[in-house]
Design a protein around this motif. Sequence first.
Motif, PDB file in Angstrom:
ATOM      1  N   LYS A 129       0.823  -1.217   0.000  1.00  0.00           N
ATOM      2  CA  LYS A 129       0.000   0.000   0.000  1.00  0.00           C
ATOM      3  C   LYS A 129       0.852   1.260   0.000  1.00  0.00           C
ATOM      4  O   LYS A 129       0.459   2.283  -0.523  1.00  0.00           O
ATOM      5  CB  LYS A 129      -0.925   0.004   1.222  1.00  0.00           C
ATOM      6  CG  LYS A 129      -1.904  -1.164   1.263  1.00  0.00           C
ATOM      7  CD  LYS A 129      -2.862  -1.109   0.088  1.00  0.00           C
ATOM      8  CE  LYS A 129      -3.845  -2.276   0.147  1.00  0.00           C
ATOM      9  NZ  LYS A 129      -4.794  -2.255  -0.993  1.00  0.00           N
ATOM     10  N   ASN A 156       2.531   7.089  -0.083  1.00  0.00           N
ATOM     11  CA  ASN A 156       1.362   6.284  -0.418  1.00  0.00           C
ATOM     12  C   ASN A 156       0.641   6.968  -1.571  1.00  0.00           C
ATOM     13  O   ASN A 156      -0.015   7.989  -1.377  1.00  0.00           O
ATOM     14  CB  ASN A 156       0.454   6.164   0.804  1.00  0.00           C
ATOM     15  CG  ASN A 156      -0.814   5.370   0.549  1.00  0.00           C
ATOM     16  OD1 ASN A 156      -1.868   5.696   1.026  1.00  0.00           O
ATOM     17  ND2 ASN A 156      -0.696   4.292  -0.224  1.00  0.00           N
ATOM     18  N   THR A 159       0.491  10.785  -1.725  1.00  0.00           N
ATOM     19  CA  THR A 159       0.633  11.355  -0.386  1.00  0.00           C
ATOM     20  C   THR A 159       1.989  10.983   0.197  1.00  0.00           C
ATOM     21  O   THR A 159       2.397   9.821   0.158  1.00  0.00           O
ATOM     22  CB  THR A 159      -0.479  10.835   0.541  1.00  0.00           C
ATOM     23  OG1 THR A 159      -1.750  11.175  -0.019  1.00  0.00           O
ATOM     24  CG2 THR A 159      -0.360  11.455   1.916  1.00  0.00           C
ATOM     25  N   ASP A 185       0.080  16.363   0.114  1.00  0.00           N
ATOM     26  CA  ASP A 185      -0.891  15.708  -0.752  1.00  0.00           C
ATOM     27  C   ASP A 185      -1.270  16.732  -1.825  1.00  0.00           C
ATOM     28  O   ASP A 185      -1.168  17.938  -1.577  1.00  0.00           O
ATOM     29  CB  ASP A 185      -2.121  15.306   0.087  1.00  0.00           C
ATOM     30  CG  ASP A 185      -3.170  14.563  -0.723  1.00  0.00           C
ATOM     31  OD1 ASP A 185      -3.029  13.354  -0.890  1.00  0.00           O
ATOM     32  OD2 ASP A 185      -4.125  15.218  -1.176  1.00  0.00           O
ATOM     33  N   TYR A 197      -1.425   7.518  10.469  1.00  0.00           N
ATOM     34  CA  TYR A 197      -1.803   7.406   9.051  1.00  0.00           C
ATOM     35  C   TYR A 197      -1.938   5.930   8.684  1.00  0.00           C
ATOM     36  O   TYR A 197      -1.054   5.120   8.973  1.00  0.00           O
ATOM     37  CB  TYR A 197      -0.756   8.075   8.164  1.00  0.00           C
ATOM     38  CG  TYR A 197      -1.079   7.999   6.692  1.00  0.00           C
ATOM     39  CD1 TYR A 197      -2.040   8.831   6.134  1.00  0.00           C
ATOM     40  CD2 TYR A 197      -0.433   7.082   5.863  1.00  0.00           C
ATOM     41  CE1 TYR A 197      -2.351   8.758   4.780  1.00  0.00           C
ATOM     42  CE2 TYR A 197      -0.727   7.005   4.511  1.00  0.00           C
ATOM     43  CZ  TYR A 197      -1.692   7.840   3.979  1.00  0.00           C
ATOM     44  OH  TYR A 197      -2.002   7.773   2.645  1.00  0.00           O
ATOM     45  N   SER A 199      -2.090   3.450   5.636  1.00  0.00           N
ATOM     46  CA  SER A 199      -1.764   3.431   4.204  1.00  0.00           C
ATOM     47  C   SER A 199      -2.778   2.645   3.393  1.00  0.00           C
ATOM     48  O   SER A 199      -2.933   2.883   2.192  1.00  0.00           O
ATOM     49  CB  SER A 199      -0.360   2.846   4.014  1.00  0.00           C
ATOM     50  OG  SER A 199      -0.288   1.531   4.538  1.00  0.00           O
ATOM     51  N   GLN A 202      -5.857   5.043   3.426  1.00  0.00           N
ATOM     52  CA  GLN A 202      -5.472   6.428   3.139  1.00  0.00           C
ATOM     53  C   GLN A 202      -6.194   7.384   4.101  1.00  0.00           C
ATOM     54  O   GLN A 202      -6.814   8.363   3.695  1.00  0.00           O
ATOM     55  CB  GLN A 202      -5.788   6.805   1.684  1.00  0.00           C
ATOM     56  CG  GLN A 202      -4.939   6.048   0.666  1.00  0.00           C
ATOM     57  CD  GLN A 202      -5.266   6.468  -0.744  1.00  0.00           C
ATOM     58  OE1 GLN A 202      -5.970   5.763  -1.468  1.00  0.00           O
ATOM     59  NE2 GLN A 202      -4.774   7.625  -1.149  1.00  0.00           N
ATOM     60  N   LYS A 230      -8.995   9.044   0.534  1.00  0.00           N
ATOM     61  CA  LYS A 230      -9.568   8.251  -0.548  1.00  0.00           C
ATOM     62  C   LYS A 230     -10.955   8.760  -0.926  1.00  0.00           C
ATOM     63  O   LYS A 230     -11.293   8.873  -2.107  1.00  0.00           O
ATOM     64  CB  LYS A 230      -9.644   6.775  -0.128  1.00  0.00           C
ATOM     65  CG  LYS A 230     -10.189   5.846  -1.214  1.00  0.00           C
ATOM     66  CD  LYS A 230     -10.327   4.421  -0.699  1.00  0.00           C
ATOM     67  CE  LYS A 230      -8.986   3.802  -0.403  1.00  0.00           C
ATOM     68  NZ  LYS A 230      -9.113   2.360  -0.019  1.00  0.00           N
TER      69      LYS A 230
END
Length: 565
Positions: A129, A156, A159, A185, A197, A199, A202, A230
Motif C-alpha cells: 500500500k 502512499n 501522499t 498531498d 496514518y 496506508s 489512506q 480516498k
Amino acid sequence: MKKPALFLAIAICCLSGFETLAQISVPFKSKTDDSIHNVFIWHSDTLRELRKDSIAIQSLFGHVKLQSEKTFFYTDSLAMNHKDNIIEAFGHVHINDKDSTDIYSDYMKYFVDTKKIIFQKNVQLLDGKGTLSTDELHYDMNMHIGDYYNGGKVVNKNTTVTSQEGTYYADTKDVYFKKNVKLKDPAYDLSADSLIYNSEKQLATFITTTFIRDSSGRTISTRDGFYDMKNHRAQFGKRPTITDKGETITADNIHFEDSTGISTAQGNAVFQDTVQSLTLISNLMIANKKTNTFLATQQPLIILKQDKDSIYITGDTVFSANIPDSVLRTPDSVQGMAIVRKAANPNDSSLRYLQIYHHVRIFSDSLQAVADSVYYSGLDSIFRLYINPVAWAGGYQVTGDTMFLYTKNKKPDRLFAFENSLVVGKSYTNMYNQIKGNTLNGYFKDGVIDYMRAKGSAEAVYYIKDDSMNLVGVNRVNKADVIDMIFLNKQLNKVVLREDADGVMYPIRKAKIDELKLRNFKWLDYRRPKTKYELFREAPEPQAVPEEKTGPVNEERKDTIQGLR
C-alpha cells in the motif's frame, strides 16, 4: 564443539564452493530458557566458518536465502554468531515477513532470541500500500512492528508523510508519526507534532494540534479528527478553526465532504467575516461550497460589528447565498455601472444576501426591532422586515405592514415603513404620542434617530409640555399632508405640521385621554428586546388590565402631572 556447530562444520566442508540445493537446519539455543530456535538455510553459493577469539562465525556468501518461522531472509552475505545468537547480513538485504511485508536495506542485524531486527542504510519497508523509507529501522518480528528514530518518510500514492520518529504496525497498516510531522498531498499540506496514518485506507487521524492548508489557501487548525484522502471527507473535533479568504469558522465539531462541497459545524459554532465585520453564532451551521450557500439553525445570532453600537439579530433560521447574476447585472439609473463592475467578482462577500425567518429580533443601542422574517442584501445594505414588523428608536415604536431599514457603515441610516404605518411614544401613564400616515420615514444621524416624517393622510396625537416639561395640553391632528417629529438626544423635541394641517388642541385637564388613540393603536413594548441578552426570550403578551378612567384632569391629578419631569 557443540553438536549444532559440528553439524554445520561438516556441512560447510562438504558444500564449500558449491550451491546448496536442500535446506539445512541451524539450531540456536536460547540463553534464557535453553529452548532451541531453528533457522533454515535454503541457499548460498558458499558456506564458510571463521573463528575469532574462540568464537565460531559461520559465513554464507552469494544469493543467500534463510528462513526463520514465516520470515524469509535474502542477502549477498551473512554471518551467524551462535555465542550471541546474532545473524548479521550485508549487501542487498531483503526480508519477507508473513508474505505481506517486505523490508530492504544495506545491513541487517537479527537477534534470534528476541526475534528483533535492526536494519540500517537505505532502509525501505513495503506493504503493498505504501513505502516507508528511513536510514535505520528497528523491527519486531513477534509483534510485526517497526520503529525509526532518526527521520523517516512514507509514500502512499500521491501522499507523502515525513517525521523525526515513527512506528509502523504491519498488521493494521498504521503508521504513528511523531515529532515534526509533515504531510504533503495534491489537495492538502499538513503539519503536526503527531499523526496516525493508515496506508491501506489512506486515512490520517489527528491526535495533537494539527495545521492544514489546502490547495485553495484554506487553513484548518484542529486537535482531533480524521481526513479520509480516498473519499475526500474529514471530521475535526475539539474546537477546530477553519479560515478561508477573510472568513473564519470554529465549532465543537466540523465535518465536510469535498465530493459534495457540504460542511457541517456543530456545537457553539462561530462564523466571522472580517471583510464585512459580521459574526454569526449558532449551534448548527451547514455550508455548501459548490452552491456557495449557508444555513444556520438552533438559536442563530448575527452580529454586525461597529465601533460603538453593534447590531444583533436573531431568528429561528438564517440562510445566506450569492445574489443572483440577473440582479447584479441589472443596470440602475444612478449606480448601474457600479453594480455591473461588482458582478465581475462573484467571491465578494458583500454580494450576498441573508434571509432570517420566524421570530426575528434585532437589537442595537439606537434601534430595536422584531418581525416574522427579514431579508438583507449586501449590495444595498437594506434590512427588509416582513409580517407584523415593529421597530423602536428614540423611545418611539414604529409599526407598518412592511418595513425597510437602510444602513450605512453598519449603522441605521433610514427607516421606511409603508402601509398602515404608525409611530407611538409613551408620554405618561396611558398617554401616548402618535403619528400615522400612508408612509413613514425615520432618519438617523450617526446611527441615532434624528427625525421622523409621516406622509399621506397623516394623523397625530401628541402631548405638549411647557419649558419646565410640565404637561399642558394634547394636540389632535385629524388630517395633514406631512407631519415631522424632530428629536434631540434621542428624545422628541418638537412636532411640525406641514401643508393643510387640521387639528384641535385640548387643555390637559379637559382631554379625554382614553379616546385619544389612533386606529390600529397597539403598545407593544413588551416585545422590545431591551438588551442583547433578551434576544432569545420574548416576554409573553401581558394580560389586559382595565385602564384608569382619566377624563378631565382634577386638581390633585393636575398637580401630579405638572410635577412630572
